[in-house]
Design a protein around this motif. Structure first.
Motif, PDB file in Angstrom:
ATOM      1  N   ASP A   1      15.297   8.211   0.456  1.00 54.27           N
ATOM      2  CA  ASP A   1      14.873   7.866  -0.904  1.00 54.27           C
ATOM      3  C   ASP A   1      16.022   8.069  -1.879  1.00 54.27           C
ATOM      4  OD1 ASP A   1      13.293   7.182  -3.071  1.00 54.27           O
ATOM      5  OD2 ASP A   1      12.456   9.207  -3.278  1.00 54.27           O
TER       6      ASP A   1
ATOM      7  N   TRP B   1      14.490   3.377  -0.085  1.00 52.99           N
ATOM      8  CA  TRP B   1      13.083   3.690   0.218  1.00 52.99           C
ATOM      9  C   TRP B   1      12.267   2.431   0.472  1.00 52.99           C
ATOM     10  CZ3 TRP B   1      10.588   7.888   1.634  1.00 52.99           C
ATOM     11  CH2 TRP B   1       9.181   7.894   1.576  1.00 52.99           C
TER      12      TRP B   1
ATOM     13  N   SER C   1       7.052   8.125  -3.689  1.00 48.97           N
ATOM     14  CA  SER C   1       7.840   8.402  -2.496  1.00 48.97           C
ATOM     15  C   SER C   1       7.741   9.861  -2.057  1.00 48.97           C
ATOM     16  CB  SER C   1       9.308   8.027  -2.730  1.00 48.97           C
ATOM     17  OG  SER C   1       9.833   8.728  -3.852  1.00 48.97           O
TER      18      SER C   1
ATOM     19  N   TRP D   1       0.828  -1.207   0.000  1.00 47.50           N
ATOM     20  CA  TRP D   1       0.000   0.000   0.000  1.00 47.50           C
ATOM     21  C   TRP D   1       0.863   1.257   0.000  1.00 47.50           C
ATOM     22  CZ3 TRP D   1      -0.660   3.941   3.671  1.00 47.50           C
ATOM     23  CH2 TRP D   1      -1.710   4.824   3.401  1.00 47.50           C
ATOM     24  N   MET D   2       1.870   1.289   0.888  1.00 43.60           N
ATOM     25  CA  MET D   2       2.744   2.458   0.927  1.00 43.60           C
ATOM     26  C   MET D   2       3.621   2.549  -0.311  1.00 43.60           C
ATOM     27  SD  MET D   2       3.880   2.920   4.929  1.00 43.60           S
ATOM     28  CE  MET D   2       4.561   1.260   5.109  1.00 43.60           C
TER      29      MET D   2
ATOM     30  N   LEU E   1       4.344  10.364  -0.388  1.00 40.44           N
ATOM     31  CA  LEU E   1       4.279   9.727   0.931  1.00 40.44           C
ATOM     32  C   LEU E   1       5.134  10.482   1.943  1.00 40.44           C
ATOM     33  CD1 LEU E   1       3.025   7.351   2.408  1.00 40.44           C
ATOM     34  CD2 LEU E   1       5.040   5.983   1.812  1.00 40.44           C
TER      35      LEU E   1
ATOM     36  N   ILE F   1       2.141   4.405  -3.367  1.00 40.43           N
ATOM     37  CA  ILE F   1       2.158   5.866  -3.361  1.00 40.43           C
ATOM     38  C   ILE F   1       3.557   6.348  -3.748  1.00 40.43           C
ATOM     39  CG2 ILE F   1       1.769   7.930  -1.949  1.00 40.43           C
ATOM     40  CD1 ILE F   1       0.029   6.216  -0.126  1.00 40.43           C
TER      41      ILE F   1
ATOM     42  N   LEU G   1       3.137  13.410   3.027  1.00 43.61           N
ATOM     43  CA  LEU G   1       2.059  12.995   3.927  1.00 43.61           C
ATOM     44  C   LEU G   1       2.590  12.723   5.332  1.00 43.61           C
ATOM     45  CD1 LEU G   1       0.004  10.597   1.601  1.00 43.61           C
ATOM     46  CD2 LEU G   1      -0.588  12.921   2.328  1.00 43.61           C
ATOM     47  N   PHE G   2       3.734  12.053   5.416  1.00 42.22           N
ATOM     48  CA  PHE G   2       4.339  11.812   6.716  1.00 42.22           C
ATOM     49  C   PHE G   2       4.740  13.126   7.394  1.00 42.22           C
ATOM     50  CE2 PHE G   2       5.559   7.313   5.364  1.00 42.22           C
ATOM     51  CZ  PHE G   2       4.621   6.729   6.194  1.00 42.22           C
TER      52      PHE G   2
ATOM     53  N   LEU H   1      10.425   1.193   3.937  1.00 38.11           N
ATOM     54  CA  LEU H   1       9.004   0.866   4.061  1.00 38.11           C
ATOM     55  C   LEU H   1       8.811  -0.513   4.686  1.00 38.11           C
ATOM     56  CD1 LEU H   1       7.496   2.154   0.675  1.00 38.11           C
ATOM     57  CD2 LEU H   1       7.554   3.296   2.904  1.00 38.11           C
TER      58      LEU H   1
END
Length: 283
Positions: A83, A88, A52, A46-47, A55, A50, A58-59, A92
């Motif tokens: 990343d 990356w 990088s 799921w992560m 995401l 998205i 968002l974090f 995750l």
């Protein structure tokens, strides 16, 4: 010099017990393994779906909402740095392991801590078990996890749950027990039930201490996930282990620095979440 007393076959007893559990409850362990593996791999997929950069933003926004602007900026820069180093996906994987382990530890640990704070007998039983769990070398937890769940991601999750749970239980007990007695007496005078007292007085006042336990559980889970790379747990820990075995100093430093960045992000966010529970404000 020979021992006067015969050697106690304690190791044989443990081996026999493990073999009996695997024989009689193998299907149960297989079900747990499939469930945990599905959760971790699903979270990674799921992560990973998205982009990088999205995401990371968002974090950072989550960090800004929970903690401070400075932590949000550090989160964004730190994640983008990981990343650009090329770790990356490994990050995750490690983050999914940590989140899964901590959630399970909290779901089990917080109710146990609340129960022990209300029942002295339960506290007397749990306390020596927690002492054993906290003093046992971390590598020992990998052995039964391998026997019950083979190698891979699942033994890493199980070992991390066991290793990270004691702080949650202890600090939940401590936080509830430190609620002033006069407040408890006041709630009893107004006829509150045990559940009303817990939900409306003791747990809200104990939240900063409980959050400190959550913080410690996250840090212990993070360290255990790295150790679990020895039994096939994926993530940045696997990269560190490979760098050590192949004597790649540069790669080891890169992956170690990436782990430090993730640890700082998780630590600062949970610390500020605990301060906000106390009503504190930060800039």
């Amino acid at each position: 010099m020979d021992n006067l007393l015969p050697r106690l076959p304690f190791a044989s007893w443990i081996d026999s017990g493990v073999d009996w559990l695997v024989t009689h409850f193998g299907s149960v362990f297989d079900g747990i393994s499939a469930f945990l593996k599905g959760i971790v791999e699903g979270a990674v997929d799921w992560m990973g779906f998205i982009p990088s950069i999205v995401l990371a933003i968002l974090f950072a926004l989550l960090a800004w909402f929970i903690s401070t602007r400075r932590i949000a900026i550090f989160t964004l820069v730190g994640l983008l740095f990981i990343d650009y180093l090329g770790y990356w996906h490994s990050m995750l994987q490690m983050l999914s392991l940590v989140i899964t382990s901590v959630i399970i530890a909290l779901v089990i640990g917080i109710p146990l801590g609340i129960w022990a704070s209300q029942k002295p007998t339960v506290k007397k039983i749990i306390s020596p078990i927690l002492d054993l769990m906290q003093t046992m070398p971390a590598f020992v937890y990998l052995l039964p996890a391998i026997f019950f769940f083979n190698i891979g991601v699942v033994p890493g999750v199980v070992a991390s749950v066991i290793f990270s749970m004691p702080p949650t239980i202890r600090l939940t007990m401590l936080g509830i027990e430190q609620v002033p007695k006069d407040l408890i007496e006041a709630t009893e005078a107004f006829g509150s039930t045990t559940w009303q007292r817990l939900l409306k007085v003791q747990i809200p006042l104990a939240q900063p201490t409980i959050m400190a336990g959550v913080n410690q559980s996250i840090m212990l889970s993070l360290s255990m996930v790295v150790i679990a790379s020895m039994v096939g747990a994926p993530g940045l820990g696997e990269e560190v282990y490979r760098a050590v075995t192949q004597l790649k100093t540069g790669v080891g430093f890169e992956t170690g620095l990436s782990i430090v960045i993730v640890a700082i992000i998780l630590d600062r966010i949970t610390q500020h979440a605990g301060k906000k529970k106390q009503g504190g404000t930060t800039q």
